[in-house]
Scaffold this active site. Structure first.
Site, PDB file in Angstrom:
ATOM      1  N   LEU A   1       0.854  -1.184   0.000  1.00  0.00           N
ATOM      2  CA  LEU A   1       0.000   0.000   0.000  1.00  0.00           C
ATOM      3  C   LEU A   1       0.893   1.238   0.000  1.00  0.00           C
ATOM      4  O   LEU A   1       1.393   1.672   1.037  1.00  0.00           O
ATOM      5  CB  LEU A   1      -0.936  -0.009   1.205  1.00  0.00           C
ATOM      6  CG  LEU A   1      -1.806  -1.269   1.370  1.00  0.00           C
ATOM      7  CD1 LEU A   1      -2.786  -1.085   2.526  1.00  0.00           C
ATOM      8  CD2 LEU A   1      -2.558  -1.595   0.088  1.00  0.00           C
ATOM      9  N   ASP A   2       1.095   1.791  -1.184  1.00  0.00           N
ATOM     10  CA  ASP A   2       2.059   2.871  -1.378  1.00  0.00           C
ATOM     11  C   ASP A   2       1.559   4.180  -0.771  1.00  0.00           C
ATOM     12  O   ASP A   2       0.416   4.586  -1.006  1.00  0.00           O
ATOM     13  CB  ASP A   2       2.312   3.060  -2.885  1.00  0.00           C
ATOM     14  CG  ASP A   2       3.228   4.219  -3.172  1.00  0.00           C
ATOM     15  OD1 ASP A   2       4.407   4.141  -2.786  1.00  0.00           O
ATOM     16  OD2 ASP A   2       2.757   5.214  -3.763  1.00  0.00           O
ATOM     17  N   ALA A   3       2.438   4.835   0.000  1.00  0.00           N
ATOM     18  CA  ALA A   3       2.165   6.168   0.552  1.00  0.00           C
ATOM     19  C   ALA A   3       0.813   6.245   1.252  1.00  0.00           C
ATOM     20  O   ALA A   3       0.160   7.289   1.267  1.00  0.00           O
ATOM     21  CB  ALA A   3       2.248   7.226  -0.557  1.00  0.00           C
ATOM     22  N   VAL A   4       0.400   5.142   1.857  1.00  0.00           N
ATOM     23  CA  VAL A   4      -0.959   5.046   2.388  1.00  0.00           C
ATOM     24  C   VAL A   4      -1.185   5.978   3.573  1.00  0.00           C
ATOM     25  O   VAL A   4      -2.329   6.371   3.861  1.00  0.00           O
ATOM     26  CB  VAL A   4      -1.280   3.583   2.758  1.00  0.00           C
ATOM     27  CG1 VAL A   4      -0.462   3.126   3.966  1.00  0.00           C
ATOM     28  CG2 VAL A   4      -2.768   3.384   2.994  1.00  0.00           C
TER      29      VAL A   4
END
Length: 586
Positions: free
Chosen positions: A241-244
């Site tokens: 989960l990128d840059a969540v």
């Protein structure tokens, strides 16, 4: 109707009520829960999978290789096919999971500005190649959930004011109080955009080509659940989960780590584990350590969190020859409860983040580290602090070059120091992630930095397969030496029950020149003492200090040498590692 389905529907509804507690939404929560379950194809007529929160869906054999789809290329074939060929040839006995960084059509940030989430970048290959890799390796895929490309169809529709995406993006007024907003970049936060409905100011956490979503609109959540199901169908086993941490915004707050963000992750966890309990969520939250730990929740959010403090602390340890800060941090880290684990890495496609070192290293120590890395050819990326000052955010350098020497300058121990760093990581509690350029011993790519104008390009070299093959097959090249020694360490690690990601870990007190810890297998049958000389001088370890049980037979797993005198001492060469075990497992 399945009772389990009703319970699941109720649980999803509960998540939604918590997410939208302060938002008026058009669709009733119960109806929205039904839509999400339909998107995930969880139906009333089928048996609902009931997942156990505290099951470990990983073991000591799990190693993740992190790579771009085109880190290695060959003119005669698609890069994703070349990647699979490389894995078959050089990684068959070491790597079993592959994180392919965003392989979708994109406009900037080497893939993290996604134009179309549903297709594969034609320059890399197709879903067929992705599926081939997923059939042989655990596939880790990025869910770029905070933002998309300003060239996406969704943002085109936002400008037009019609169609899917027309209300997907977060806007604010330049007059709003944005002083508390946490920024990872120095670019202006708001992008002035002319739309069919007049001038709007679009929120851009990272760059003006990366426009942030507005998750207060449930349609955005529905769209991403649709994407998640697509990726599962294509074979995804691990979601990053990128840059969540930036996902939910409320004007007047820091707009990071907000309660709604955590609840969205809990919702995604609930949905995916009822499709396939073995699917793993990893949160990519490049933030101070204490905040990062919150993303475990109560074993109901991320299965794994990036151990972001490890890279700066470990590099600092090896260039100063002093492990006190690394040791203090390790002692402070809570054991991950079953059903969760740490995702350990010391190099990535980005750089060595410095925010996770805040509170662990002083400003002076960070400054010294920054200057040392600059002397080794590294670049520095900056962020704006709350008071408008520029602070170092990230060191951009290959790990191989970051460890070419100490604070006193380059020396002859580069390869040994580099291997020592990975030996420390491979033995630690958690699942290891190894960047492809660390496997290959890649040096700084200054030409790519000049071509792109981006500091991060220094660690994103694109190898020609033929050239790389020649170097890897040459016994005298740094690339051959690194891959050979790395592969050996990985193979040893994969065979040891005491290196299970959730096996017991205890920090040893061996002074500041020796960094050590003890691991014990879940069944308590195997113990491994991991002792590392983190200095450029020989060090003696007194075996009485680690209390080897005299009735056991002890062996150094790396050299295969038996320890005959448990009360004696062992002389460690600079950057040498001992893995002393009471079980000889190959």
């Amino acid at each position: 109707m399945s009772t389990n389905w009703n319970l699941l529907h109720e649980k999803v509804s509960h998540h939604l009520q918590a997410i939208y507690v302060d938002v008026v939404i058009k669709t009733p929560v119960g109806e929205l829960a039904t839509i999400l379950l339909q998107k995930m194809r969880i139906t009333k007529d089928e048996d609902i999978i009931v997942s156990a929160a505290h099951n470990n869906y990983w073991d000591e054999g799990d190693i993740v290789m992190i790579t771009y789809g085109d880190s290695i290329t060959n003119e005669q074939e698609r890069p994703l096919f070349t990647l699979l060929r490389f894995l078959h040839t050089y990684c068959k006995n070491s790597i079993n999971n592959v994180h392919i960084l965003p392989f979708f059509p994109y406009s900037s940030d080497d893939g993290f500005s996604v134009i179309d989430y549903s297709s594969v970048n034609e320059a890399l290959g197709s879903w067929d190649e992705i599926s081939r890799i997923a059939n042989e390796y655990g596939l880790m895929v990025d869910l770029v959930v905070n933002h998309c490309s300003a060239r996406s169809k969704w943002f085109d529709n936002f400008i037009k004011g019609e169609g899917p995406g027309s209300d997907f993006f977060f806007t604010a007024d330049p007059g709003d109080d944005l002083s508390q907003v946490t920024r990872p970049r120095v670019s202006p936060l708001l992008r002035e955009t002319q739309t069919a409905e007049g001038t709007k100011y679009v929120w851009c956490t990272f760059s003006h080509d990366q426009v942030d979503f507005d998750f207060s609109n449930p349609d955005v959540l529905v769209a991403f659940v649709d994407i998640i199901r697509l990726y599962i169908d294509k074979g995804t086993k691990i979601f990053r989960l990128d840059a969540v941490a930036f996902l939910w915004k409320v004007v007047g707050t820091s707009c990071i780590n907000l309660p709604q963000t955590h609840e969205v992750i809990r919702l995604i966890r609930t949905l995916v584990e009822h499709v396939d309990p073995s699917i793993i969520l990893i949160t990519e939250t490049n933030i101070p350590n204490r905040e990062n730990l919150t993303y475990f929740g109560n074993a109901n959010e991320a299965h794994a969190i990036y151990n972001f403090s490890l890279p700066p602390l470990l590099v600092n340890t090896l260039v100063t020859g002093d492990c006190r800060y690394l040791k203090s941090w390790m002692m402070s880290m809570p054991p991950a409860q079953n059903g969760t684990t740490y995702f350990n890495f010391i190099a990535s496609h980005d750089g060595i983040g410095l925010r996770p070192a805040e509170g662990l290293l002083s400003d002076e120590e960070i400054s010294t580290l920054v200057h040392t890395m600059q002397s080794f050819g590294g670049k520095i990326s900056w962020r704006a602090s709350a008071h408008g000052q520029q602070k170092p955010y990230e060191i951009n350098i290959t790990l191989f070059d970051a460890l070419q020497g100490t604070a006193n300058g380059p020396d002859k121990w580069q390869v040994d120091r580099f291997i020592c760093a990975h030996a420390i990581m491979l033995g630690m509690e958690g699942m290891p992630g190894i960047y492809i350029h660390s496997l290959l011993g890649t040096s700084n790519d200054y030409e790519k930095v000049a071509n792109t104008g981006q500091n991060r390009s220094i660690n994103r070299r694109r190898w020609d397969y033929g050239e790389l093959e020649t170097l890897l097959d040459s016994p005298h090249s740094q690339h051959h030496k690194v891959l050979t020694r790395m592969s050996q360490l990985i193979r040893i690690r994969k065979a040891q029950p005491a290196f299970h990601p959730n096996a017991t870990q205890f920090t040893l007190q061996l002074g500041n020149k020796l960094f050590g810890y003890w691991r014990q297998s879940l069944d308590r049958k195997q113990s491994i003492f991991c002792i590392n000389n983190i200095s450029d001088e020989e060090q003696a370890v007194l075996l009485s200090d680690i209390n080897l049980i005299g009735t056991d037979v002890w062996i150094n797993l790396i050299t295969r040498e038996e320890i005959t005198d448990v009360g004696g001492f062992i002389q460690l060469k600079p950057y040498q590692t001992l893995w002393i075990s009471n079980q000889d497992i190959e």
